[in-house]
Design an enzyme around this catalytic site. Structure first.
Site, PDB file in Angstrom:
ATOM      1  N   ASP A  99       0.802  -1.216   0.000  1.00 49.78           N
ATOM      2  CA  ASP A  99       0.000   0.000   0.000  1.00 49.78           C
ATOM      3  C   ASP A  99       0.841   1.275   0.000  1.00 49.78           C
ATOM      4  O   ASP A  99       1.945   1.327   0.510  1.00 49.78           O
ATOM      5  CB  ASP A  99      -0.983   0.019   1.177  1.00 49.78           C
ATOM      6  CG  ASP A  99      -0.341  -0.291   2.518  1.00 49.78           C
ATOM      7  OD1 ASP A  99       0.693  -0.983   2.545  1.00 49.78           O
ATOM      8  OD2 ASP A  99      -0.870   0.149   3.553  1.00 49.78           O
ATOM      9  N   GLU A 166      -0.446  -2.402   5.218  1.00 49.55           N
ATOM     10  CA  GLU A 166       0.538  -2.299   6.308  1.00 49.55           C
ATOM     11  C   GLU A 166       0.434  -0.947   6.986  1.00 49.55           C
ATOM     12  O   GLU A 166       0.611  -0.836   8.196  1.00 49.55           O
ATOM     13  CB  GLU A 166       1.955  -2.530   5.766  1.00 49.55           C
ATOM     14  CG  GLU A 166       3.034  -2.539   6.847  1.00 49.55           C
ATOM     15  CD  GLU A 166       3.523  -1.162   7.267  1.00 49.55           C
ATOM     16  OE1 GLU A 166       3.910  -1.003   8.443  1.00 49.55           O
ATOM     17  OE2 GLU A 166       3.515  -0.241   6.431  1.00 49.55           O
TER      18      GLU A 166
END
Length: 442
Positions: A99, A166
């Site tokens: 991400d 994350e």
């Protein structure tokens, strides 16, 4: 993830030359680097927010299938699990996160992101790989290529996962709750790397034991009795009470926590009132709380509850107006590098990369949800996350001379020396897996 700004000033750490022990693994990787850099630039230009990594996951899943892996998409919403079975032996899991962050990129790179998205805040923003996850993914693919080409050099089961979210601290849990250890081979070893914004490019840093912290977010709502600022005696001022709480919270670290047990309690947000002459009827605090051990975490969170209630009683607040303390769940647990396992891997790294490039570094109070993979099976799984320095050498040298400062992770200006990060990360992941899964009799 933010891991701090501390610089290491040892000149020998800056060397990037390959030692004699490096073999054709590196030669093959260098041949792959042009394609890996093209992949990196594509990922950098097309970042996606947490749990929205649809394009990223699909692109990388297709590449893993082409390499011969059994690939499952949609694990933990947008996660990808790739499995390669190669006979009896240990199971090694390699992980990369996918991400990006809600930031407008300001690096000036020719391939800078111009993506926009709307995160949970509801405010449209730019999106950027300001934490280097694009280098993680490119290094991950580089390692997958090396290992798929060398099936005659290792024996066991290779599980490679692309993890979402994350940055929210939720992606690892999402994959585990979606059956990561039940639907797929359960790992004996889990390894990952993270780029670092305080070390010279190509340096490998490691921390045996606790490497990253427990991260708790805590909300405190403090009711009051509002009124006119000219008549404070007719009110119960929540600003004064909240201020007392803020100051008393500082004693949790300074007077209750052991000086040998790192801890942080930071009040990052204080909101109350809207006008000069009105005493508000509510104040709100937002805290970040950092620790390493479960015991330390409990001490801090219990202490926050006690201090908030105690200060409210001292301020004469009635029971029906006691403040509320909310610990946001799930929290991000600390990341623990198994010391013996870490040293075994680093022994191999020193032989491969040279003593000067592999350096033990202090633990940090930043957070990373990588720790969830060990916590899910603490008696069965050994884990290690290591740093790969990303600061371009000339920028690092200038900062060491006091000529300017370095951007941190999560900065809109963070632009690592991607080629060195990717090459070092890919070789590190692949060589660790080869060492952990030797051929029988090898």
């Amino acid at each position: 993830m933010h891991i701090g700004h501390k610089l290491i000033a040892t000149a020998s750490l800056m060397a990037i030359a390959a030692p004699a022990q490096a073999n054709d693994l590196r030669d093959d990787l260098m041949a792959d680097m042009p394609a890996l850099m093209e992949l990196y630039r594509d990922l950098h230009q097309h970042p996606e927010l947490s749990f929205e990594e649809h394009r990223t996951a699909a692109k990388l899943a297709g590449m893993m299938r082409e390499l011969g892996f059994e690939v499952t998409e949609g694990v933990g919403q947008t996660g990808v699990v790739s499995v390669m079975r190669n006979g009896d032996g240990p199971t090694v899991m390699l992980r990369a996160d996918m991400d990006g962050l809600p930031l407008v990129e300001k690096t000036g790179l020719p391939y800078a992101s111009t993506q926009v998205a709307t995160p949970a805040s509801g405010v449209e923003t730019g999106v950027m790989h300001a934490c280097g996850h694009d280098t993680h993914m490119a290094g991950f693919i580089g390692a997958a290529q090396l290992l798929s080409e060398r099936k005659d050099e290792w024996q066991g089961t290779l599980v490679m996962i692309l993890q979402p979210a994350e940055e929210l601290g939720l992606g690892a849990v999402a994959m585990l709750e979606d059956g990561l250890y039940e639907r797929f081979p359960k790992p004996d070893y889990v390894v990952a790397f993270h780029d670092a914004a305080q070390f010279p490019a190509g340096m490998i840093g490691y921390s045996p034991g606790y490497a990253l912290a427990n991260v708790d977010s805590v909300d405190i709502t403090i009711p009051g009795v509002g009124g006119h600022g000219a008549y404070p005696h007719t009110t119960k001022d929540p600003v004064v009470l909240a201020s007392a709480i803020v100051m008393k919270l500082q004693t949790l670290v300074s007077r209750e926590s052991s000086p040998l047990d790192p801890a942080v309690v930071t009040v990052g947000s204080f909101h109350a009132g809207h006008k000069h002459n009105i005493i508000s009827d509510e104040a709100r605090l937002q805290l970040t709380v950092r620790s390493y051990t479960d015991e330390s975490r409990k001490l801090l969170l219990d202490g926050i509850e006690r201090i908030v209630r105690g200060e409210a009683i001292a301020a004469g607040m009635p029971d029906e107006k006691m403040p509320t303390v909310t610990v946001i769940e799930p929290y991000t647990p600390s990341t623990f590098n198994d010391p013996d396992f870490t040293e075994n891997v680093m022994t191999g790294f020193r032989a491969r990369f040279g003593e000067s490039r592999v350096v033990q570094v202090p633990s940090v109070m930043g957070g990373e949800d990588f720790g969830q993979f060990k916590r899910a099976a603490p008696d069965d799984v050994k884990s290690l996350i290591f740093w790969v320095g990303g600061v371009p050498q000339e920028e690092f040298d200038a900062a060491q001379r006091g000529e300017g400062s370095l951007p941190s992770l999560h900065s809109p200006f963070w632009a690592p020396d991607a080629e060195k990060v990717i090459a070092t990360g890919a070789e590190g992941l692949a060589s660790a897996a080869l060492d952990l899964m030797p051929r029988s009799g090898g």
